[in-house]
Design an enzyme around this catalytic site. Structure first.
Site, mmCIF file in Angstrom:
data_model
loop_
_atom_site.group_PDB
_atom_site.id
_atom_site.type_symbol
_atom_site.label_atom_id
_atom_site.label_comp_id
_atom_site.label_asym_id
_atom_site.label_seq_id
_atom_site.Cartn_x
_atom_site.Cartn_y
_atom_site.Cartn_z
ATOM 1 N N ARG A 160 2.905 -10.173 -0.332
ATOM 2 C CA ARG A 160 2.269 -8.964 0.228
ATOM 3 C C ARG A 160 2.651 -8.805 1.702
ATOM 4 O O ARG A 160 2.888 -7.693 2.172
ATOM 5 C CB ARG A 160 0.744 -9.039 0.053
ATOM 6 C CG ARG A 160 0.331 -8.900 -1.404
ATOM 7 C CD ARG A 160 -1.112 -9.301 -1.644
ATOM 8 N NE ARG A 160 -2.041 -8.454 -0.955
ATOM 9 C CZ ARG A 160 -3.236 -8.856 -0.506
ATOM 10 N NH1 ARG A 160 -3.630 -10.106 -0.667
ATOM 11 N NH2 ARG A 160 -4.036 -8.018 0.093
ATOM 12 N N ARG A 207 -10.082 -13.010 -5.133
ATOM 13 C CA ARG A 207 -9.068 -12.009 -5.485
ATOM 14 C C ARG A 207 -7.778 -12.720 -5.856
ATOM 15 O O ARG A 207 -7.258 -13.515 -5.072
ATOM 16 C CB ARG A 207 -8.809 -11.106 -4.271
ATOM 17 C CG ARG A 207 -9.471 -9.769 -4.392
ATOM 18 C CD ARG A 207 -9.292 -8.972 -3.132
ATOM 19 N NE ARG A 207 -7.899 -8.536 -2.922
ATOM 20 C CZ ARG A 207 -7.549 -7.644 -2.014
ATOM 21 N NH1 ARG A 207 -8.468 -7.090 -1.237
ATOM 22 N NH2 ARG A 207 -6.284 -7.290 -1.864
ATOM 23 N N ARG A 261 1.773 3.530 2.781
ATOM 24 C CA ARG A 261 2.308 2.197 3.020
ATOM 25 C C ARG A 261 3.821 2.228 3.204
ATOM 26 O O ARG A 261 4.426 1.187 3.457
ATOM 27 C CB ARG A 261 2.007 1.315 1.811
ATOM 28 C CG ARG A 261 0.893 0.289 2.022
ATOM 29 C CD ARG A 261 0.654 -0.372 0.685
ATOM 30 N NE ARG A 261 0.046 -1.656 0.741
ATOM 31 C CZ ARG A 261 -1.264 -1.870 0.588
ATOM 32 N NH1 ARG A 261 -2.110 -0.886 0.480
ATOM 33 N NH2 ARG A 261 -1.711 -3.106 0.573
ATOM 34 N N ARG A 274 -11.029 -15.493 2.398
ATOM 35 C CA ARG A 274 -11.432 -14.413 1.487
ATOM 36 C C ARG A 274 -11.225 -14.835 0.038
ATOM 37 O O ARG A 274 -12.039 -14.514 -0.825
ATOM 38 C CB ARG A 274 -10.621 -13.136 1.790
ATOM 39 C CG ARG A 274 -11.043 -11.958 0.920
ATOM 40 C CD ARG A 274 -10.518 -10.641 1.441
ATOM 41 N NE ARG A 274 -9.112 -10.441 1.139
ATOM 42 C CZ ARG A 274 -8.389 -9.404 1.557
ATOM 43 N NH1 ARG A 274 -8.934 -8.486 2.336
ATOM 44 N NH2 ARG A 274 -7.125 -9.272 1.239
ATOM 45 N N LYS A 315 -9.315 -4.211 7.715
ATOM 46 C CA LYS A 315 -9.438 -2.761 7.521
ATOM 47 C C LYS A 315 -10.643 -2.445 6.636
ATOM 48 O O LYS A 315 -11.443 -1.574 6.958
ATOM 49 C CB LYS A 315 -8.153 -2.182 6.894
ATOM 50 C CG LYS A 315 -6.898 -2.448 7.718
ATOM 51 C CD LYS A 315 -5.678 -1.708 7.172
ATOM 52 C CE LYS A 315 -5.262 -2.114 5.769
ATOM 53 N NZ LYS A 315 -4.849 -3.526 5.638
HETATM 54 P P1 AMP Z 1 -4.916 -3.553 -0.698
HETATM 55 O O1 AMP Z 1 -6.303 -3.842 -1.133
HETATM 56 O O2 AMP Z 1 -4.804 -2.322 0.155
HETATM 57 O O3 AMP Z 1 -4.235 -4.744 -0.067
HETATM 58 O O4 AMP Z 1 -4.078 -3.196 -2.021
HETATM 59 C C1 AMP Z 1 -3.956 -4.122 -3.083
HETATM 60 C C2 AMP Z 1 -2.708 -3.823 -3.901
HETATM 61 O O5 AMP Z 1 -2.787 -2.497 -4.449
HETATM 62 C C3 AMP Z 1 -1.407 -3.844 -3.118
HETATM 63 O O6 AMP Z 1 -0.892 -5.161 -2.964
HETATM 64 C C4 AMP Z 1 -0.516 -2.970 -4.008
HETATM 65 O O7 AMP Z 1 -0.103 -3.667 -5.171
HETATM 66 C C5 AMP Z 1 -1.500 -1.889 -4.458
HETATM 67 N N1 AMP Z 1 -1.508 -0.760 -3.508
HETATM 68 C C6 AMP Z 1 -2.554 -0.320 -2.751
HETATM 69 N N2 AMP Z 1 -2.212 0.744 -2.013
HETATM 70 C C7 AMP Z 1 -0.907 1.003 -2.289
HETATM 71 C C8 AMP Z 1 0.042 1.967 -1.819
HETATM 72 N N3 AMP Z 1 -0.279 2.872 -0.895
HETATM 73 N N4 AMP Z 1 1.298 1.920 -2.333
HETATM 74 C C9 AMP Z 1 1.641 1.018 -3.259
HETATM 75 N N5 AMP Z 1 0.814 0.064 -3.726
HETATM 76 C C10 AMP Z 1 -0.460 0.054 -3.243
#
Ligand code: AMP
Length: 192
Positions: free
Chosen positions: A144, A133, A88, A127, A13
């Site tokens: 996750r 990360r 989410r 990654r 994404k």
């Molecule tokens: P991502 O880069 O989108 O995978 O987000 C990294 C982390 O940020 C996730 O594993 C969550 O801990 C937090 N996070 C990002 N977006 C959300 C969301 N919409 N709701 C809850 N936690 C989020």
């Protein structure tokens, strides 16, 4: 154009967002990126989110929703946006609908990135080697994925029933997937 990107961690994404954002002239709003910047900067928002993120858990809705509402009110998001990583959960999707109603705006489409699980594991390992990360660590990644299955996959039927979902086969080279993604965006815009 107002779009949402939906898909598991590692589906590409973030990688594809740049092309969508520049092609359609809309800001890329990644909740994960905003959280990571706040953690790095040591802000109060970062402090609130840090523990959840490092465990691979979702940050509580109260924190995320407030942050997204503030971001969508910024002038650059007035004509459109690309939301990546939000909503989410079905509850967040309802909150987003409410925010858009307040702004007198509608979603044009939700792009669903489909990738088989075994391919995702390989991408995340790569990654982690490249970007380091913390939450790409194998155990945290599993958590996750679990959060995605438990909380996020129900958004697929939710947005399909709303007539907004466009499936994108996200397996292939970055260029191949980019073509499909841009075609899906055009399809969403035409259908809206
Ligand atoms: P991502 O880069 O989108 O995978 O987000 C990294 C982390 O940020 C996730 O594993 C969550 O801990 C937090 N996070 C990002 N977006 C959300 C969301 N919409 N709701 C809850 N936690 C989020």
């Amino acid at each position: 154009m107002r779009l949402v990107l939906l898909g598991p961690p590692g589906a590409g994404k973030g990688t594809q967002s740049e092309a969508i954002s520049s092609t359609f002239g809309i800001p890329h709003i990644s909740t994960g990126d905003i959280f990571r910047a706040n953690v790095k900067g040591g802000t109060p928002l970062g402090e609130e989110a840090k523990g959840f993120m490092s465990r691979g858990e979702l940050v509580p809705d109260s924190v995320v929703n407030r942050m997204v509402a503030d971001r969508l009110r910024q002038p650059d998001a007035e004509e459109g946006f690309l939301l990546d990583g939000y909503p989410r959960t079905v509850a967040q999707a309802h909150t987003l609908s409410g925010m858009l109603a307040m702004l007198d705006a509608d979603l044009d489409g939700v792009l669903h990135f489909a990738v088989p699980d075994d391919e995702l594991e390989g991408r995340i390992a790569k990654r982690q080697a490249e970007e380091g990360r913390d939450d790409d660590d194998a155990a945290v990644f599993q958590r996750r994925m679990q959060e995605y299955r438990d909380q996020t996959t129900s958004l697929v039927p939710h947005y399909r029933e709303a007539g907004l979902l466009v499936d994108v086969d996200a397996v292939g080279s970055i260029e191949e997937v980019r073509e499909r993604v841009l075609a899906a965006c055009r399809q969403a815009a035409d259908a809206a």
